[in-house]
Design an enzyme around this catalytic site. Structure first.
Site, PDB file in Angstrom:
ATOM      1  N   TYR A   1      14.095  37.922 -28.851  1.00 31.61           N
ATOM      2  CA  TYR A   1      15.023  36.993 -29.846  1.00 31.61           C
ATOM      3  C   TYR A   1      16.317  37.713 -30.301  1.00 31.61           C
ATOM      4  O   TYR A   1      16.558  37.992 -31.130  1.00 31.61           O
ATOM      5  CB  TYR A   1      14.079  36.935 -30.915  1.00 31.61           C
ATOM      6  CG  TYR A   1      14.165  35.830 -32.045  1.00 31.61           C
ATOM      7  CD1 TYR A   1      14.413  34.437 -31.658  1.00 31.61           C
ATOM      8  CD2 TYR A   1      14.232  36.176 -33.568  1.00 31.61           C
ATOM      9  CE1 TYR A   1      14.619  33.500 -32.736  1.00 31.61           C
ATOM     10  CE2 TYR A   1      14.391  35.267 -34.296  1.00 31.61           C
ATOM     11  CZ  TYR A   1      14.554  34.038 -34.076  1.00 31.61           C
ATOM     12  OH  TYR A   1      14.580  32.736 -34.960  1.00 31.61           O
TER      13      TYR A   1
ATOM     14  N   HIS B   1      21.798  32.474 -32.516  1.00 39.49           N
ATOM     15  CA  HIS B   1      20.248  31.660 -32.485  1.00 39.49           C
ATOM     16  C   HIS B   1      19.528  31.880 -33.377  1.00 39.49           C
ATOM     17  O   HIS B   1      18.962  31.061 -34.212  1.00 39.49           O
ATOM     18  CB  HIS B   1      19.577  31.777 -31.072  1.00 39.49           C
ATOM     19  CG  HIS B   1      18.016  31.239 -30.880  1.00 39.49           C
ATOM     20  ND1 HIS B   1      18.029  29.987 -31.116  1.00 39.49           N
ATOM     21  CD2 HIS B   1      17.050  31.683 -31.120  1.00 39.49           C
ATOM     22  CE1 HIS B   1      16.703  29.609 -31.024  1.00 39.49           C
ATOM     23  NE2 HIS B   1      15.895  30.691 -31.014  1.00 39.49           N
TER      24      HIS B   1
ATOM     25  N   ARG C   1      15.199  28.892 -43.869  1.00 38.40           N
ATOM     26  CA  ARG C   1      15.372  29.603 -44.849  1.00 38.40           C
ATOM     27  C   ARG C   1      16.818  29.658 -45.315  1.00 38.40           C
ATOM     28  O   ARG C   1      17.613  30.607 -44.983  1.00 38.40           O
ATOM     29  CB  ARG C   1      14.801  31.052 -44.608  1.00 38.40           C
ATOM     30  CG  ARG C   1      13.612  31.374 -44.428  1.00 38.40           C
ATOM     31  CD  ARG C   1      13.153  32.904 -44.214  1.00 38.40           C
ATOM     32  NE  ARG C   1      13.988  33.219 -42.881  1.00 38.40           N
ATOM     33  CZ  ARG C   1      13.754  33.136 -41.642  1.00 38.40           C
ATOM     34  NH1 ARG C   1      12.390  32.574 -41.402  1.00 38.40           N
ATOM     35  NH2 ARG C   1      14.546  33.440 -40.878  1.00 38.40           N
TER      36      ARG C   1
END
Ligand code: CA
Length: 416
Positions: free
Chosen positions: A126, A131, A140
């Site tokens: 990730y 991104h 959030r």
């Protein structure tokens, strides 16, 4: 870099230049898989080349190249695989066509491509800060990037069995979805089917259990790169991911491009990555240019003959965490890696609109439909959509590309 010329016609804009020479597994309709190296619109048939004695040890190499995956070839190690590639390059840059040219060449445009490696383990990172920030903003708004993100190349273990080669249709998954504002989930086909634009590296050398791979040694263990579409069902993912992370929203399919571009072909395209702040912990520290300047794009067509719409243009250089850091982190606890393991970067988004590597970001959670060339719009993918990703590095007139990875969405079926 020395200018190379071949007796073979290689289109000037070909991804598969003399500087690339990526490896794949193909057959030409006879169903007999064998290893090849792509060059222009052709494939150098490595099994046929071995038979003519081009690499020495005729029977040994013929057997290696007649297998249905590259695992055993890759496991011979970079001194051997590099020598084979240089032999093929030397064969291609002779002054005139060798006598055996016809016997060793297959037409690439007619060939059927197969999975290049048997993937034992698949890990998904990730590693794009753009991104992670975009996705975080949707969930959030006050605190988009979680506190661990700038310290750890965050990753999880994916599913190797559902990694498929480009061209394989992807069935729309069914699963549990919690409709917005409800408190009982429904069992339905995903309404938020997405692509993820990623690069993945193929492990080229086994490591020993208990022995971490240092970031400086990482390149010894990385054989090459493929383009990777990590399909995702966002609504299934959103409901299931707490607290253990992605599961059925991710493991129904991931597509890879059929040609593995060897790391040595990408050396001229190395660039420095984004500045890392705070400075990473010692085992994640690297020197020099560890990222790659590889242009990426994603196109969607509503059907086989429909016009393609390029929905995203991004670049591998945006990755915050480099492949070397991903591998160092993966093994820092002593976890071992095996030849053929696949490690994907995570969605590679760039800094501005039009560079985002997923529909989730491009349509901002489904709120801003993306216009299509045929007049339609998309928030997420529809049945019949064909997603095609392309990647190529270019510098001083030298082009090293990946070809493409594509897949069509087809209707899925409910469980019984
Ligand atoms: Ca992913």
């Amino acid at each position: 870099m020395r200018v190379l010329n071949s007796w073979l016609h290689i289109p000037a804009d070909s991804d598969f230049s003399l500087y690339n020479l990526p490896y794949g597994i193909f057959h030409t309709g006879d169903g007999k898989p064998r290893a090849g190296i792509a060059v222009g619109d052709h494939i150098v048939d490595l099994a046929a080349a071995a038979e003519t004695g081009l690499f020495g040890k005729r029977r040994f190499f013929k057997k290696i190249f007649e297998q249905s995956t590259l695992n055993d070839f890759i496991a011979l190690g970079k001194p051997v695989t590099g020598r084979i590639r240089r032999k093929v390059q030397a064969w291609l840059i002779q002054d005139s066509a060798p006598e055996n040219a016809e016997r060793l060449l297959a037409n690439r445009l007619d060939a059927h491509m197969l999975m290049p490696v048997r993937v034992g383990n698949y890990t998904d990172f990730y590693s794009s800060i753009e991104h992670a920030t975009n996705v975080g903003k949707m969930f959030r708004p006050d605190n988009p990037l979680l506190p661990n993100w700038r310290w750890i190349p965050v990753g999880y273990h994916g599913r190797a069995s559902s990694v498929v080669v480009s061209g394989t249709p992807i069935r729309r998954p069914w699963g549990q979805i919690m409709p917005p504002g409800q408190d009982v989930p429904v069992y339905a086909a995903t309404k938020q089917l997405d692509f993820e634009l990623e690069m993945a590296f193929v492990i080229g050398k086994d490591s020993a259990l208990g022995e971490p791979i240092g970031a400086a040694q990482a390149d010894e263990y990385i054989f090459g790169l493929v383009l990777f579409n990590d399909w995702s069902a966002r609504d299934i993912q959103r409901w299931e991911y707490v607290p253990l992370g992605p599961f059925l929203g991710k493991n129904f399919g991931s597509s890879i491009s059929p040609w593995i571009v060897p790391l040595e072909a990408l050396r001229p395209f190395r660039v420095k990555g984004p500045r890392q702040h705070p400075a990473p912990l010692s085992y994640l520290q690297t020197r020099g240019a560890r990222n790659y300047d590889i242009a990426l794009e994603v196109a969607i067509a509503a059907a086989e003959k429909s016009p393609q719409t390029i929905v995203c243009r991004s670049n591998t250089k945006y990755l915050y965490w480099s492949f070397a850091q991903q591998l160092a982190h993966h093994t820092v606890n002593g976890c071992n890696v095996c030849v053929g393991d696949l490690m994907a970067s995570g969605t590679i988004s760039g800094p501005e609109a039009g560079t985002y590597g997923s529909m989730l970001e491009l349509s901002w959670g489904g709120k801003e439909p993306v216009r299509m060339a045929d007049g339609g719009t998309r928030t997420f993918l529809e049945d019949g959509d064909i997603v095609t990703m392309r990647a190529a590095a270019e510098k001083n007139g030298i082009r090293v590309g990946f070809g493409d990875v594509s897949g069509m969405i087809v209707a899925g079926s409910a469980g019984k």
